[in-house]
Design a protein around this motif. Structure first.
Motif, PDB file in Angstrom:
ATOM      1  N   GLU A 114       0.816  -1.219   0.000  1.00  0.00           N
ATOM      2  CA  GLU A 114       0.000   0.000   0.000  1.00  0.00           C
ATOM      3  C   GLU A 114       0.848   1.266   0.000  1.00  0.00           C
ATOM      4  O   GLU A 114       0.318   2.386  -0.025  1.00  0.00           O
ATOM      5  N   ALA A 115       2.158   1.128   0.034  1.00  0.00           N
ATOM      6  CA  ALA A 115       3.037   2.297   0.067  1.00  0.00           C
ATOM      7  C   ALA A 115       2.984   3.059  -1.261  1.00  0.00           C
ATOM      8  O   ALA A 115       2.792   2.470  -2.331  1.00  0.00           O
ATOM      9  N   TRP A 116       3.169   4.378  -1.193  1.00  0.00           N
ATOM     10  CA  TRP A 116       3.142   5.222  -2.388  1.00  0.00           C
ATOM     11  C   TRP A 116       4.391   4.987  -3.224  1.00  0.00           C
ATOM     12  O   TRP A 116       5.484   4.774  -2.706  1.00  0.00           O
ATOM     13  N   LEU A 117       4.232   5.031  -4.535  1.00  0.00           N
ATOM     14  CA  LEU A 117       5.345   4.878  -5.461  1.00  0.00           C
ATOM     15  C   LEU A 117       5.364   6.021  -6.471  1.00  0.00           C
ATOM     16  O   LEU A 117       4.309   6.475  -6.913  1.00  0.00           O
ATOM     17  N   PRO A 118       6.545   6.477  -6.858  1.00  0.00           N
ATOM     18  CA  PRO A 118       6.624   7.518  -7.898  1.00  0.00           C
ATOM     19  C   PRO A 118       6.472   6.954  -9.300  1.00  0.00           C
ATOM     20  O   PRO A 118       6.432   7.716 -10.259  1.00  0.00           O
ATOM     21  N   PHE A 119       6.413   5.630  -9.419  1.00  0.00           N
ATOM     22  CA  PHE A 119       6.315   4.979 -10.727  1.00  0.00           C
ATOM     23  C   PHE A 119       4.920   4.437 -10.978  1.00  0.00           C
ATOM     24  O   PHE A 119       4.234   4.000 -10.056  1.00  0.00           O
ATOM     25  N   VAL A 120       4.521   4.458 -12.251  1.00  0.00           N
ATOM     26  CA  VAL A 120       3.336   3.747 -12.727  1.00  0.00           C
ATOM     27  C   VAL A 120       3.852   2.783 -13.785  1.00  0.00           C
ATOM     28  O   VAL A 120       4.165   3.186 -14.901  1.00  0.00           O
ATOM     29  N   LEU A 121       3.954   1.502 -13.416  1.00  0.00           N
ATOM     30  CA  LEU A 121       4.604   0.541 -14.287  1.00  0.00           C
ATOM     31  C   LEU A 121       3.665  -0.485 -14.896  1.00  0.00           C
ATOM     32  O   LEU A 121       4.064  -1.254 -15.760  1.00  0.00           O
ATOM     33  N   SER A 122       2.412  -0.527 -14.449  1.00  0.00           N
ATOM     34  CA  SER A 122       1.484  -1.481 -15.039  1.00  0.00           C
ATOM     35  C   SER A 122       1.156  -1.072 -16.463  1.00  0.00           C
ATOM     36  O   SER A 122       1.088   0.111 -16.796  1.00  0.00           O
ATOM     37  N   LEU A 123       0.943  -2.057 -17.330  1.00  0.00           N
ATOM     38  CA  LEU A 123       0.800  -1.804 -18.767  1.00  0.00           C
ATOM     39  C   LEU A 123      -0.452  -1.016 -19.114  1.00  0.00           C
ATOM     40  O   LEU A 123      -0.508  -0.363 -20.146  1.00  0.00           O
ATOM     41  N   ASP A 124      -1.473  -1.095 -18.263  1.00  0.00           N
ATOM     42  CA  ASP A 124      -2.741  -0.471 -18.621  1.00  0.00           C
ATOM     43  C   ASP A 124      -2.946   0.878 -17.946  1.00  0.00           C
ATOM     44  O   ASP A 124      -4.018   1.435 -17.961  1.00  0.00           O
ATOM     45  N   VAL A 125      -1.906   1.420 -17.319  1.00  0.00           N
ATOM     46  CA  VAL A 125      -2.035   2.698 -16.621  1.00  0.00           C
ATOM     47  C   VAL A 125      -1.003   3.664 -17.174  1.00  0.00           C
ATOM     48  O   VAL A 125       0.145   3.312 -17.363  1.00  0.00           O
ATOM     49  N   MET A 126      -1.421   4.873 -17.441  1.00  0.00           N
ATOM     50  CA  MET A 126      -0.508   5.887 -17.957  1.00  0.00           C
ATOM     51  C   MET A 126      -0.178   6.883 -16.867  1.00  0.00           C
ATOM     52  O   MET A 126      -0.932   7.088 -15.926  1.00  0.00           O
ATOM     53  N   SER A 127       0.975   7.528 -16.991  1.00  0.00           N
ATOM     54  CA  SER A 127       1.378   8.507 -15.991  1.00  0.00           C
ATOM     55  C   SER A 127       0.477   9.736 -16.016  1.00  0.00           C
ATOM     56  O   SER A 127       0.513  10.559 -15.121  1.00  0.00           O
ATOM     57  N   GLY A 139       2.919  13.947 -11.014  1.00  0.00           N
ATOM     58  CA  GLY A 139       4.132  13.557 -10.325  1.00  0.00           C
ATOM     59  C   GLY A 139       4.606  12.154 -10.624  1.00  0.00           C
ATOM     60  O   GLY A 139       5.723  11.797 -10.280  1.00  0.00           O
ATOM     61  N   LEU A 140       3.776  11.322 -11.248  1.00  0.00           N
ATOM     62  CA  LEU A 140       4.136   9.927 -11.433  1.00  0.00           C
ATOM     63  C   LEU A 140       4.840   9.687 -12.767  1.00  0.00           C
ATOM     64  O   LEU A 140       4.558  10.349 -13.755  1.00  0.00           O
ATOM     65  N   PHE A 141       5.737   8.716 -12.761  1.00  0.00           N
ATOM     66  CA  PHE A 141       6.532   8.414 -13.947  1.00  0.00           C
ATOM     67  C   PHE A 141       6.208   7.023 -14.463  1.00  0.00           C
ATOM     68  O   PHE A 141       6.290   6.044 -13.722  1.00  0.00           O
ATOM     69  N   ASN A 142       5.859   6.952 -15.752  1.00  0.00           N
ATOM     70  CA  ASN A 142       5.816   5.653 -16.398  1.00  0.00           C
ATOM     71  C   ASN A 142       7.180   5.438 -17.052  1.00  0.00           C
ATOM     72  O   ASN A 142       8.034   6.328 -17.030  1.00  0.00           O
ATOM     73  N   PRO A 143       7.457   4.253 -17.626  1.00  0.00           N
ATOM     74  CA  PRO A 143       8.782   4.009 -18.222  1.00  0.00           C
ATOM     75  C   PRO A 143       9.189   5.046 -19.260  1.00  0.00           C
ATOM     76  O   PRO A 143      10.347   5.464 -19.303  1.00  0.00           O
ATOM     77  N   LEU A 149      13.006  11.852 -18.936  1.00  0.00           N
ATOM     78  CA  LEU A 149      13.755  12.578 -17.905  1.00  0.00           C
ATOM     79  C   LEU A 149      15.249  12.404 -18.129  1.00  0.00           C
ATOM     80  O   LEU A 149      16.014  13.385 -18.112  1.00  0.00           O
ATOM     81  N   LEU A 150      15.685  11.181 -18.355  1.00  0.00           N
ATOM     82  CA  LEU A 150      17.095  10.907 -18.591  1.00  0.00           C
ATOM     83  C   LEU A 150      17.579  11.572 -19.874  1.00  0.00           C
ATOM     84  O   LEU A 150      18.686  12.121 -19.930  1.00  0.00           O
ATOM     85  N   LEU A 151      16.733  11.558 -20.913  1.00  0.00           N
ATOM     86  CA  LEU A 151      17.101  12.165 -22.186  1.00  0.00           C
ATOM     87  C   LEU A 151      17.313  13.672 -22.029  1.00  0.00           C
ATOM     88  O   LEU A 151      18.232  14.251 -22.613  1.00  0.00           O
ATOM     89  N   GLY A 152      16.456  14.311 -21.230  1.00  0.00           N
ATOM     90  CA  GLY A 152      16.611  15.743 -20.979  1.00  0.00           C
ATOM     91  C   GLY A 152      17.924  16.050 -20.280  1.00  0.00           C
ATOM     92  O   GLY A 152      18.600  17.040 -20.607  1.00  0.00           O
ATOM     93  N   LEU A 179      14.632   8.795  -8.037  1.00  0.00           N
ATOM     94  CA  LEU A 179      14.019   7.630  -8.669  1.00  0.00           C
ATOM     95  C   LEU A 179      14.950   6.421  -8.625  1.00  0.00           C
ATOM     96  O   LEU A 179      14.513   5.280  -8.408  1.00  0.00           O
ATOM     97  N   VAL A 180      16.251   6.655  -8.804  1.00  0.00           N
ATOM     98  CA  VAL A 180      17.224   5.562  -8.706  1.00  0.00           C
ATOM     99  C   VAL A 180      17.286   5.042  -7.273  1.00  0.00           C
ATOM    100  O   VAL A 180      17.392   3.835  -7.036  1.00  0.00           O
ATOM    101  N   ASN A 181      17.195   5.951  -6.297  1.00  0.00           N
ATOM    102  CA  ASN A 181      17.182   5.527  -4.893  1.00  0.00           C
ATOM    103  C   ASN A 181      15.972   4.648  -4.595  1.00  0.00           C
ATOM    104  O   ASN A 181      16.057   3.682  -3.825  1.00  0.00           O
ATOM    105  N   VAL A 182      14.831   4.984  -5.197  1.00  0.00           N
ATOM    106  CA  VAL A 182      13.627   4.168  -5.023  1.00  0.00           C
ATOM    107  C   VAL A 182      13.845   2.782  -5.628  1.00  0.00           C
ATOM    108  O   VAL A 182      13.505   1.758  -5.015  1.00  0.00           O
TER     109      VAL A 182
END
Length: 470
Positions: A114-127, A139-143, A149-152, A179-182
Motif C-alpha cells: 500500500e506504500a506510495w510509489l513515484p512509478f506507474v509501471l502497469s501496462l494499462d495505466v498511464m502517468s 508527479g508519477l513516472f511511467n517508463p 527525464l534521462l534524455l533531458g 528515482l534511482v534511490n527508489v
C-alpha cells in the motif's frame, strides 16, 4: 485502532492545509509567499513523521505533494529540501525490507504494497491518469517518462555551464537520483533474498525488472543514453569540455547573471548524478547476472522476455565508439564490473587459444591472468597493439589491474561467487602484479616509442610495491 486512523486523517488534513489547495502543485506561483508555504509544508511533514523516534509514516497524499514540489520547484531551497525529505522518508519507511524471525531465525521479504510509489509501471495505466478529483497526476513516472527525464539530462549535459545554470536542470538531476534511490531500495533486499533462495519470482516482481521490461521504452537506447551521459558529465570533472570548463573561474564568470547558489550546487549535483547513473547500471548488470542464473535453473518463462545483457551493450558502444573509452573507465569505478568489462573487451582482440579456460565455467569465462599471459608472447603482443594501439592497451591493463587490487584490498576476492571467475582469480595478488609488470615490459619491447601514461606508471608502481612487500 480507529482513533489512530482519525488522528492520521487530522494530521494529514492539517499539514496539507498549509498548501494552497486551489492551485495545482505543478502550476506553482512564483511569489515568495507561495514558496514560504511550501517550505512550511515540507518542514511540517518532516516534523510530524521523521523527527519523532516513533514517527508515523506520511500518507500517500503527503508524499506525492512533496514529490510534486521537487518536480516543479523553482527555487533551490524548495528543490533541495523536497529532495532531502523524500530520501529521509525512503530510509525511514522502506517499502521493501528483510524481516528476521525471532523464533527460528528465518528471513523473509516484506513488501508494503500500500506504500506510495513515484512509478506507474502497469501496462494499462498511464502517468497522465487523473486522480479522484479529476486532476492529472503530474508527479508519477511511467517508463517512457523516466526515459524522457534521462534524455533531458543527457541533452543538457552537452551544453555550456551558463546554459546549465537552470533550476529545471538541477531539479531534474535530483529527481533522477531520487528515482534511482527508489529502485535501489526495492532491488537490494530482493537480490539479497534471491541469492539465499534462488527464487526468480523475487526479482521478477522488482521495480527495476518491470521498468526495463516495459514496451514503452527502447531498452538499448535508454542504456546508451545512460552511458554517454555519464561520460559527458564526467568530462566536466576532468576539465575536458572546451566550452564548459568547470573551474572556479569559469563558474564565477558563468554565474554573473545567474543565481550563484545554483552555480555552486551544479558541480556537486552533476557528480552525484554520475554516481546515481553508475548505480543504475550496476543494478541492471546484477539483475542480468541473476536472470542468467535463473535461466540455467529453468525458472524463466515466456513472460520474462529476452533482453540483451547490459555488459554486451556497453562493450559494443566502447568498441565502436572508442573515444568514450577513457572517460568511461575514469568515471565508472565499481571494481567488480569494471574488471569484467575490461576483460571481456580485451577478449574481442585476443585469440581464445592463448587463454586458460575454466572447464567448470561458462565458455566465455576467462580469468584475468589469462589476459595478462597473452602479453608474455611478443608476437601476440604486437598483434594486439595493431588492433587496439598501444595507448588503449596500457589504459585497459592499468585500469584492470587497479580494479583488481581495489577488490583485493576490500577483501572481496575470497567472498566472490564462483560464477564470476572471469573477474576473480585464484592466483595471488603478487603473481598478478608480476604478470602486469611483464605485460608492460612486453609493450615496451613491441613499441620502443611507447610513453607510459600517468595511470600506467601508477599501476606499475603499485605492482612493484606489492612484489617488494610480498
Amino acid at each position: 485502532m480507529e482513533k489512530r486512523k482519525i488522528n492520521r486523517g487530522c494530521m494529514e488534513a492539517n499539514i496539507l492545509a498549509i498548501l494552497d489547495s486551489s492551485i495545482e502543485f505543478h502550476n506553482h506561483r512564483d511569489s515568495q509567499e507561495a514558496k514560504d508555504d511550501r517550505i512550511d509544508f515540507l518542514e511540517a511533514v518532516r516534523t510530524a513523521c521523521i523527527v519523532p523516534e516513533h514517527g508515523t509514516p506520511p500518507t500517500k497524499k503527503m508524499i506525492e505533494a512533496v514529490f510534486q514540489i521537487l518536480k516543479a520547484g523553482k527555487s533551490l531551497e524548495l528543490i533541495m529540501s523536497s529532495y532531502g525529505l523524500l530520501n529521509e522518508i525512503e530510509n525511514r519507511f522502506p517499502r521493501v525490507y528483510i524481516s528476521e524471525s525471532s523464533g527460528n531465525g528465518s528471513r523473509e521479504l516484506v513488501v508494503v504494497k500500500e506504500a506510495w510509489l513515484p512509478f506507474v509501471l502497469s501496462l494499462d495505466v498511464m502517468s497522465s491518469e487523473k486522480d479522484s478529483k479529476g486532476r492529472k497526476s503530474c508527479g508519477l513516472f511511467n517508463p517512457n517518462g523516466f526515459h524522457e527525464l534521462l534524455l533531458g539530462i543527457a541533452e543538457m549535459s552537452y551544453k555550456t555551464i551558463s546554459q546549465r545554470l537552470d533550476y529545471k536542470f538541477l531539479g531534474n538531476m535530483l529527481l533522477f537520483q531520487y528515482l534511482v534511490n527508489v529502485l535501489e531500495g526495492d532491488f537490494v533486499p530482493r537480490i539479497n533474498m534471491y541469492k539465499e533462495s534462488l527464487n526468480w519470482n523475487i526479482l521478477r516482481e522488482c521495480l527495476l525488472n518491470m521498468l526495463l521490461a516495459s514496451r514503452r521504452i527502447t531498452y538499448k537506447v535508454l542504456m546508451k543514453d545512460c552511458l554517454y551521459t555519464i561520460c559527458s558529465l564526467s568530462q566536466d570533472h576532468a576539465g575536458n569540455h572546451n566550452e564548459s570548463d568547470c573551474s572556479e573561474t569559469s563558474i564565477e564568470k558563468s554565474s554573473e547573471n545567474h543565481n550563484t547558489d545554483v552555480a555552486i550546487a551544479l558541480l556537486e549535483v552533476q557528480r552525484t548524478t554520475c554516481m546515481a547513473m553508475q548505480k543504475f547500471l550496476i543494478m541492471i548488470m546484477e539483475l542480468d547476472e541473476s536472470k542468467q542464473q535463473a535461466e540455467v535453473l529453468g525458472q524463466l518463462n515466456r513472460a520474462d522476455g529476452l533482453r540483451t545483457r547490459l555488459v554486451e551493450i556497453i562493450l559494443d558502444e566502447l568498441t565502436y565508439h572508442r573515444k568514450v573509452l577513457p572517460s568511461f573507465l575514469q568515471v565508472f569505478n565499481d571494481p567488480k564490473w569494471k574488471l569484467e568489462i575490461i576483460v571481456q573487451y580485451l577478449l574481442k582482440y585476443i585469440k581464445p587459444s592463448v587463454h586458460t579456460r575454466r572447464s567448470n565455467g561458462p565458455s566465455e569465462d576467462f580469468p584475468f591472468h589469462g589476459i595478462l599471459k597473452s602479453f608474455s608472447d611478443s608476437s601476440s603482443t604486437r598483434n594486439i597493439i595493431k588492433k587496439l594501439n598501444v595507448e588503449v592497451v596500457q589504459l585497459l591493463l592499468a585500469h584492470a589491474f587497479l580494479a583488481y587490487t581495489s577488490m583485493a584490498s576490500q577483501q572481496h576476492l575470497s567472498t566472490m561467487p564462483d560464477h564470476n571467475e572471469a573477474v576473480t582469480d585464484s592466483l595471488s595478488l603478487m603473481e598478478i602484479s608480476k604478470n602486469v609488470t611483464a605485460a608492460f615490459n612486453s609493450l615496451r619491447k613491441a613499441d620502443e616509442k611507447i610513453e607510459i601514461s600517468s595511470l600506467g606508471k601508477e599501476a606499475l608502481f603499485t605492482a612493484g610495491m606489492i612484489i617488494s612487500t610480498s
